[in-house]
Design an enzyme around this catalytic site. Structure first.
Site, PDB file in Angstrom:
ATOM      1  N   GLY A  68      11.038   6.875   5.230  1.00 18.28           N
ATOM      2  CA  GLY A  68      12.359   6.326   5.491  1.00 18.28           C
ATOM      3  C   GLY A  68      12.888   6.708   6.850  1.00 18.28           C
ATOM      4  N   ASN A 116      22.040   4.666   0.934  1.00 16.97           N
ATOM      5  CA  ASN A 116      21.370   3.646   1.736  1.00 16.97           C
ATOM      6  C   ASN A 116      20.911   2.492   0.853  1.00 16.97           C
ATOM      7  OD1 ASN A 116      18.238   3.038   1.831  1.00 16.97           O
ATOM      8  ND2 ASN A 116      18.445   5.163   1.113  1.00 16.97           N
ATOM      9  N   MET A 118      18.745   0.087   2.585  1.00 23.06           N
ATOM     10  CA  MET A 118      18.037  -0.468   3.740  1.00 23.06           C
ATOM     11  C   MET A 118      17.192  -1.682   3.364  1.00 23.06           C
ATOM     12  SD  MET A 118      19.233   1.561   6.022  1.00 23.06           S
ATOM     13  CE  MET A 118      18.279   1.212   7.479  1.00 23.06           C
ATOM     14  N   PHE A 120      13.652  -1.784   2.761  1.00 32.55           N
ATOM     15  CA  PHE A 120      12.306  -1.841   3.363  1.00 32.55           C
ATOM     16  C   PHE A 120      12.314  -2.610   4.690  1.00 32.55           C
ATOM     17  CE2 PHE A 120       9.740  -1.443  -0.895  1.00 32.55           C
ATOM     18  CZ  PHE A 120      10.211  -0.160  -1.064  1.00 32.55           C
ATOM     19  N   ASN A 149       3.435   5.262   3.260  1.00 28.60           N
ATOM     20  CA  ASN A 149       4.205   4.834   2.099  1.00 28.60           C
ATOM     21  C   ASN A 149       4.226   3.308   2.087  1.00 28.60           C
ATOM     22  OD1 ASN A 149       6.702   4.071   0.563  1.00 28.60           O
ATOM     23  ND2 ASN A 149       6.910   6.290   0.368  1.00 28.60           N
ATOM     24  N   ASN A 182       5.145   3.121  -3.462  1.00 29.09           N
ATOM     25  CA  ASN A 182       6.587   3.141  -3.690  1.00 29.09           C
ATOM     26  C   ASN A 182       6.966   1.993  -4.617  1.00 29.09           C
ATOM     27  OD1 ASN A 182       9.361   3.300  -3.603  1.00 29.09           O
ATOM     28  ND2 ASN A 182       9.520   3.348  -1.376  1.00 29.09           N
ATOM     29  N   SER A 185      12.123   2.498  -5.121  1.00 27.60           N
ATOM     30  CA  SER A 185      13.325   2.248  -4.330  1.00 27.60           C
ATOM     31  C   SER A 185      14.283   1.362  -5.115  1.00 27.60           C
ATOM     32  CB  SER A 185      12.969   1.556  -3.010  1.00 27.60           C
ATOM     33  OG  SER A 185      14.138   1.101  -2.362  1.00 27.60           O
ATOM     34  N   ASN A 187      16.479  -0.507  -3.768  1.00 26.87           N
ATOM     35  CA  ASN A 187      17.052  -1.463  -2.815  1.00 26.87           C
ATOM     36  C   ASN A 187      16.259  -2.748  -2.646  1.00 26.87           C
ATOM     37  OD1 ASN A 187      19.140   0.414  -2.224  1.00 26.87           O
ATOM     38  ND2 ASN A 187      17.705   1.521  -0.918  1.00 26.87           N
ATOM     39  N   THR A 188      15.162  -2.892  -3.381  1.00 27.65           N
ATOM     40  CA  THR A 188      14.420  -4.146  -3.442  1.00 27.65           C
ATOM     41  C   THR A 188      14.548  -4.678  -4.857  1.00 27.65           C
ATOM     42  OG1 THR A 188      12.846  -3.513  -1.721  1.00 27.65           O
ATOM     43  CG2 THR A 188      12.147  -5.232  -3.246  1.00 27.65           C
ATOM     44  N   LYS A 223       5.351   7.623  -5.902  1.00 27.47           N
ATOM     45  CA  LYS A 223       6.715   8.111  -5.717  1.00 27.47           C
ATOM     46  C   LYS A 223       7.596   7.557  -6.814  1.00 27.47           C
ATOM     47  CE  LYS A 223      10.176   9.099  -2.201  1.00 27.47           C
ATOM     48  NZ  LYS A 223      10.441   9.126  -0.759  1.00 27.47           N
ATOM     49  N   ASN A 252      12.536   9.853  -5.431  1.00 26.99           N
ATOM     50  CA  ASN A 252      13.223   8.904  -4.548  1.00 26.99           C
ATOM     51  C   ASN A 252      14.737   9.088  -4.693  1.00 26.99           C
ATOM     52  OD1 ASN A 252      13.637   6.592  -2.856  1.00 26.99           O
ATOM     53  ND2 ASN A 252      11.794   5.654  -3.680  1.00 26.99           N
ATOM     54  N   THR A 253      15.517   8.189  -4.118  1.00 25.80           N
ATOM     55  CA  THR A 253      16.976   8.262  -4.237  1.00 25.80           C
ATOM     56  C   THR A 253      17.427   7.875  -5.645  1.00 25.80           C
ATOM     57  OG1 THR A 253      17.199   5.995  -3.439  1.00 25.80           O
ATOM     58  CG2 THR A 253      17.307   7.755  -1.805  1.00 25.80           C
ATOM     59  N   GLY A 306      17.452  16.903  -1.624  1.00 21.21           N
ATOM     60  CA  GLY A 306      18.473  17.932  -1.473  1.00 21.21           C
ATOM     61  C   GLY A 306      17.989  19.249  -0.921  1.00 21.21           C
TER      62      GLY A 306
END
Length: 349
Positions: A68, A116, A118, A120, A149, A182, A185, A187-188, A223, A252-253, A306
């Protein structure tokens, strides 16, 4: 100086804009003759006691930069000069894609975190592979390990996702030391559906089949999200055993907004996305500990989430991680972060 003078100045600007500005400055500065050696003298801790051999690879120290930060494999040399033992590039996709509309990166200053979405954004697997080959030709004997990744393009349906992962795998095979799949995420759209046992087993089995056709296979890691239930984590343990992949990156997040100090209205205004940084620390450690204990330490784990200090890194290592990665803390703590953690790890030996 960094936290009291430089960081407040950086935080006056849009988060994504300042990221690109700072990384461009870093590249320019380290291209000046002698600057790379100077940075390495300031930030690299050279001590064989820090070395770790994990899934067949020897890491000069256990502190890595998570995926990232360097999406397009443009900063591997620079991050090595800042003391990182390994750098994970990406997430890369087969074709270039712009990612989600901006703004898409937000600071949670009261929490030491980021949000985030983002999506990808990257220049594609092929260009990333070529940059890594150029780095390898000019690395001057440096031992930094590079991970790749890989993900799927946003407009690729999950039913065709395997094709995207195979393209990335083939493009990057001779340019990276290990792979990370991955599927976690947030975000996809629909990507996390690939974490379900059936599709994930199919995906990893196919990648392993491709991998084993090579004279020297590369380690493949998975991940995972921090939002999985214990039952889903049990599935992950079973999938690792069934497919024979090398290990897991946790985590991951998170899509959770629980426990944030930032006021709810501000967080709501930021919108969707994954939370990283200090809010993730405790849950990431819980996931690492659960995987390690329930599997009996059957596979290596890279711990991420963290890690702002040596104590945070040790927490992950004691929970069962073999290596750790940072990202958000690098923004909050500054360029000496890897050095501080490595020196503290030495003091604890």
């Amino acid at each position: 100086m960094y936290k009291h003078i430089i960081l407040p100045l950086l935080f006056r600007f849009d988060a994504e804009t300042i990221h690109h500005t700072v990384t461009r400055f870093l590249k320019i500065a380290l291209s000046i003759p002698g600057m790379s050696a100077l940075f390495r003298s300031l930030y690299v801790v050279n001590d064989q006691r820090l070395a770790r051999t994990v899934f067949g690879l020897t890491f000069q120290n256990p502190i890595g930069m998570a995926a990232g930060f360097d999406k397009n494999a443009e900063l591997v040399s620079e991050l090595s000069d800042l003391g990182f033992g390994f750098v994970e590039i990406g997430t890369v996709t087969p074709r270039p894609q712009p990612g989600n509309p901006r703004p898409r990166l937000f600071r949670l200053k009261a929490d030491g975190g980021l949000i985030n979405r983002m999506g990808f954004n990257n220049k594609g697997a092929g260009p990333a592979a070529e940059r890594l080959r150029h780095f390898a030709r000019n690395r001057g004997g440096r031992q930094v390990i590079v991970g790749g990744n890989i993900g799927k393009n946003k407009d690729t349906a999950n039913e065709q996702a395997l094709s995207d992962y195979l393209i990335c795998f083939r493009e990057l095979f001779d340019a990276v030391d290990y792979f990370v799949v991955n599927v976690s995420s947030p975000n996809t759209p629909g990507l996390r559906d690939l974490q379900e046992r059936g599709p994930l087993t199919q995906l990893l089995t196919a990648l392993q089949q491709e991998n084993r056709q090579r004279p020297v296979p590369k380690p493949i890691l998975l991940k995972i999200a921090p939002d999985l239930t214990n039952g889903q984590l049990d599935d992950i343990i079973g999938i690792v055993a069934e497919t024979g992949i090398a290990g897991v990156i946790a985590t991951n997040t998170t899509i959770s907004r629980d426990g944030l100090a930032t006021d709810t209205a501000t967080v709501t205004q930021m919108g969707a996305g994954g939370v990283s940084g200090r809010p993730l620390r405790e849950r990431a450690t819980e996931v690492i500990r659960y995987l390690h204990q329930q599997s009996g330490g059957a596979f290596p784990i890279i711990g991420v989430g963290g890690i702002f200090s040596a104590e945070d890194a040790q927490e992950k290592l004691r929970a069962g991680a073999s290596l750790v990665q940072v990202y958000t803390s690098f923004i909050y703590e500054g360029p000496a972060l890897a050095k501080r953690i490595n020196k503290a790890l030495l003091n604890d030996l």
